[in-house]
Design a protein around this motif. Structure first.
Motif, short mmCIF file in Angstrom:
data_model
loop_
_atom_site.label_atom_id
_atom_site.label_comp_id
_atom_site.label_asym_id
_atom_site.label_seq_id
_atom_site.Cartn_x
_atom_site.Cartn_y
_atom_site.Cartn_z
N PHE A 115 0.86 -1.11 -0.08
CA PHE A 115 0.12 0.08 -0.12
C PHE A 115 0.84 1.30 -0.07
N GLN A 116 2.13 0.99 -0.25
CA GLN A 116 2.92 2.27 -0.33
C GLN A 116 2.67 2.86 -1.94
N ILE A 117 2.00 3.81 -1.80
CA ILE A 117 1.53 4.59 -3.27
C ILE A 117 2.06 6.11 -3.44
N ASN A 118 3.15 6.32 -2.84
CA ASN A 118 3.68 7.55 -2.84
C ASN A 118 3.93 8.02 -4.16
N HIS A 119 4.00 6.97 -5.33
CA HIS A 119 4.15 7.29 -6.56
C HIS A 119 2.95 7.99 -7.27
N TYR A 120 1.76 7.59 -6.67
CA TYR A 120 0.44 8.37 -6.98
C TYR A 120 0.57 9.73 -6.78
N PHE A 121 0.75 9.90 -5.57
CA PHE A 121 0.64 11.30 -4.89
C PHE A 121 1.67 12.21 -5.51
N ILE A 122 2.99 11.82 -5.82
CA ILE A 122 4.07 12.44 -6.51
C ILE A 122 3.37 12.73 -7.99
N VAL A 123 3.03 11.82 -8.60
CA VAL A 123 2.57 12.34 -9.92
C VAL A 123 1.24 13.18 -9.75
N MET A 124 0.46 13.02 -9.22
CA MET A 124 -0.62 14.02 -8.70
C MET A 124 -0.43 15.43 -8.37
N GLU A 125 0.90 15.51 -8.00
CA GLU A 125 1.63 16.61 -7.26
C GLU A 125 0.74 17.06 -5.94
N ASN A 126 0.23 15.77 -5.19
CA ASN A 126 -0.51 16.15 -3.89
C ASN A 126 0.29 16.13 -2.69
N HIS A 127 1.29 16.96 -2.66
CA HIS A 127 2.16 17.04 -1.46
C HIS A 127 1.52 17.56 -0.08
N LYS A 128 0.70 18.36 -0.29
CA LYS A 128 -0.25 18.89 0.93
C LYS A 128 -0.71 17.94 1.64
N ARG A 129 -1.46 16.94 1.06
CA ARG A 129 -2.02 15.86 1.73
C ARG A 129 -1.30 14.81 2.54
N ARG A 130 -0.14 14.59 1.73
CA ARG A 130 1.15 13.95 2.46
C ARG A 130 1.52 14.35 3.56
N LEU A 131 1.71 15.69 3.48
CA LEU A 131 2.30 16.45 4.79
C LEU A 131 1.30 16.42 5.80
N ILE A 132 0.00 16.65 5.67
CA ILE A 132 -0.87 16.50 6.77
C ILE A 132 -1.01 15.14 7.41
N ARG A 133 -1.00 14.19 6.46
CA ARG A 133 -1.12 12.71 7.14
C ARG A 133 0.13 12.38 7.98
N SER A 134 1.19 12.60 7.56
CA SER A 134 2.33 12.26 8.01
C SER A 134 2.61 13.02 9.22
N PHE A 135 2.57 14.18 9.39
CA PHE A 135 2.57 14.91 10.60
C PHE A 135 1.57 14.54 11.60
N THR A 136 0.19 14.52 11.21
CA THR A 136 -0.53 13.78 12.30
C THR A 136 -0.31 12.38 13.02
N ILE A 137 0.41 11.53 12.36
CA ILE A 137 0.82 10.20 12.81
C ILE A 137 2.09 10.31 13.61
N ARG A 138 2.94 11.23 13.12
CA ARG A 138 3.98 11.37 13.77
C ARG A 138 3.99 11.91 14.99
N ILE A 139 3.15 12.77 15.26
CA ILE A 139 2.77 13.43 16.70
C ILE A 139 2.23 12.42 17.53
N LEU A 140 1.47 11.56 17.23
CA LEU A 140 0.73 10.55 17.79
C LEU A 140 1.70 9.40 18.32
N SER A 141 2.46 9.07 17.63
CA SER A 141 3.74 8.10 17.82
C SER A 141 4.69 8.82 18.63
N LEU A 142 5.02 9.93 18.71
CA LEU A 142 5.87 10.57 19.54
C LEU A 142 5.47 10.66 21.15
N GLY A 143 4.12 10.62 21.18
CA GLY A 143 3.50 10.53 22.66
C GLY A 143 3.54 9.13 23.06
N PHE A 144 3.26 8.22 22.32
CA PHE A 144 3.38 6.76 22.67
C PHE A 144 4.94 6.45 22.93
#
Length: 482
Positions: A129-158
């Motif tokens: 399910f690693q589909i970064n190639h899709y988001f890179i081609v669609m130039e949708n880096h904003k969505r990738r940023l929001i998703r990654s940042f949210t998950i990192r914050i949660l894992s930091l707390g754990f």
């Protein structure tokens, strides 16, 4: 979306992925210490081979093929290619996961840490399910940023809540894996409408040969990207892997920042190559290579100069032995960045998969041979020297391969040679004034040296009227006036 906006979101994504280790590694290294840290990263290094097998070259191949379909606005073909590559990745991930389980039960050293292997095996299973190639081609880096940042914050707390002692290294491994799995599940769910559900119309055969060639290329790169840690763990021990990991950690966090522009430019480069618009292509190449020199040179110099402060601040006193290893390893940054760009962004779109594969095989043979002789004598320092030599040789070969494809393109220019000279001169000044610049303790010395270096380096670039810098200033002034 413009290159500047894409680059901003992509850089922010890389920064979010970089800040997380910067915050966590000082804590983790002090809790787990070299031995237990080494156990985790030894297993992660071995699992990296199976992660490459799991995606079967799909991410790199997918960028090229999806960009071509997008370029002619054939969205039916786009969805079919996306679905075909996804299904291929699902089957290869299951196969890689089963192969990992079998390997763990066969090889004695792996069996000793089988729980760690099972944890990283989960990442292998979900790598389809690693589909970064899709988001890179669609130039949708904003969505990738929001998703990654949210998950990192949660894992930091754990992390701070549950990793408290050396025996918690299993929990740390889980925290390295689970965020990646969650991110991939979210990605595939949000792109479910891109799947072409009429499977009878799909054609998998057209992808098999090319993805296999790219897979072999990526796999060979993965071998000499992880073989150092693997051979250290087998030939010396987990503690040496822990010290080595601390030495190369900062380099591995900085490199994606340099390569971030290449990712953003990739769809545009593919389009220019397809349309044979060499003037545009050369402009994109200049943009990245100039960027790699302007940014890579000072980063390389500062990492070497500040290795003592960075190691003690981020890893702790127990990792003092890693300082020299870090200084040996750092010079490969610019070479790796340019070599990766030439191979992934220029040669692959030109259908030079076989050439890249042969180059990578040469790299694997050089790296394994050097590690075999150097690790027994010099341990982690030997592995560092082997990596630097290998990456330098491979990058030079790729540069000359691209030069053969585009004889009219000038690689060495005044604005690429001068930053190297300025970096050496400024480094000499830092060493000369070291007594005054490093008189404030590790943290303050790091800041003072960085400001002094970047100030002198920046002034020299301005005096030389470096084109990249001057164009950047004009762009910023234009933005301010708006």
């Amino acid at each position: 979306m413009s290159v500047s906006k894409n680059y901003f979101y992509n850089v922010m994504l890389i920064i979010s992925n970089t800040v997380f280790p910067i915050i966590t590694f000082p804590y983790v290294s002090r809790v787990l210490m070299p031995e237990y840290l080494g156990k985790v990263y030894f297993v992660q290094g071995v699992a990296a081979y199976f992660l490459i097998l799991a995606v079967l070259g799909v991410p790199n191949y997918g960028i090229r093929e999806l960009s071509r379909a997008k370029g002619v606005k054939d969205w039916v073909e786009f969805k079919k290619i996306y679905t075909e590559l996804l299904i291929m990745a699902i089957f290869s991930s299951i196969g890689a996961f089963l192969l990992l389980l079998g390997t763990v039960h066969i090889y004695g050293k792996f069996t000793q840490e089988k729980l760690l292997f099972y944890i990283f095996g989960l990442q292998v299973l979900f790598e389809c399910f690693q589909i970064n190639h899709y988001f890179i081609v669609m130039e949708n880096h904003k969505r990738r940023l929001i998703r990654s940042f949210t998950i990192r914050i949660l894992s930091l707390g754990f992390l701070f809540a549950f990793v408290r002692k050396p025996s918690d290294y299993y929990i740390y491994a889980l925290l390295l894996v689970i965020p990646e799995i969650i991110a991939r599940v979210i990605d595939i769910y949000t792109t479910r409408n891109e799947i072409w559900w009429n499977f009878k119309e799909l054609n998998f055969k057209r992808h098999i040969r090319k993805t296999l060639v790219i897979f072999l290329y990526i796999f060979t790169i993965g071998i000499y990207g992880s073989i150092d840690s693997t051979m250290l763990g087998i030939m010396v021990g987990d503690r040496e892997v822990g010290l080595y990991t601390a030495a190369v950690k900062m380099n591995k966090m900085v490199l994606p920042v340099i390569l971030s522009l290449a990712i953003v430019l990739s769809p545009r480069i593919i389009g220019a190559i397809k349309r044979e618009e060499n003037d545009k292509l050369f402009g994109y190449m200049d943009f990245f290579i100039d960027f790699a020199f302007i940014i890579g040179i000072p980063v390389t110099a500062l990492l070497m100069l500040l290795a003592p402060e960075l190691t003690l601040l981020f890893s702790g006193e127990r990792f003092r032995e890693s300082i020299i290893t870090m200084q040996i390893m750092t010079p490969y940054l610019v070479f790796v960045a340019i070599g990766t760009f030439m191979g992934g962004q220029i040669m692959l779109p030109r259908d030079k998969e076989k050439s890249i594969l042969y180059i990578s095989i040469v790299g694997v043979l050089i790296n394994i041979g050097l590690n075999y002789f150097m690790i027994p004598k010099w341990g982690r320092n030997g592995a560092s020297v082997a990596t630097v030599i290998t990456e330098t040789v491979i990058s030079i070969i790729k540069v000359y391969q691209v030069k053969a494809l585009y004889p009219n393109y000038r690689i060495w220019k005044r604005d690429r040679i001068l930053p190297v000279i300025f970096g050496i001169v400024t480094s000499g000044l830092v060493v000369y004034f070291s007594k005054y610049l490093r008189a404030y303790g590790n943290f303050l010395s790091l800041i003072v040296v960085s400001i002094f270096f970047m100030g002198i380096y920046g002034i020299l670039l301005l005096i030389s009227k470096n084109k990249f810098i001057m164009d950047g200033l004009i762009f910023i002034k234009g933005r301010i006036k708006k």
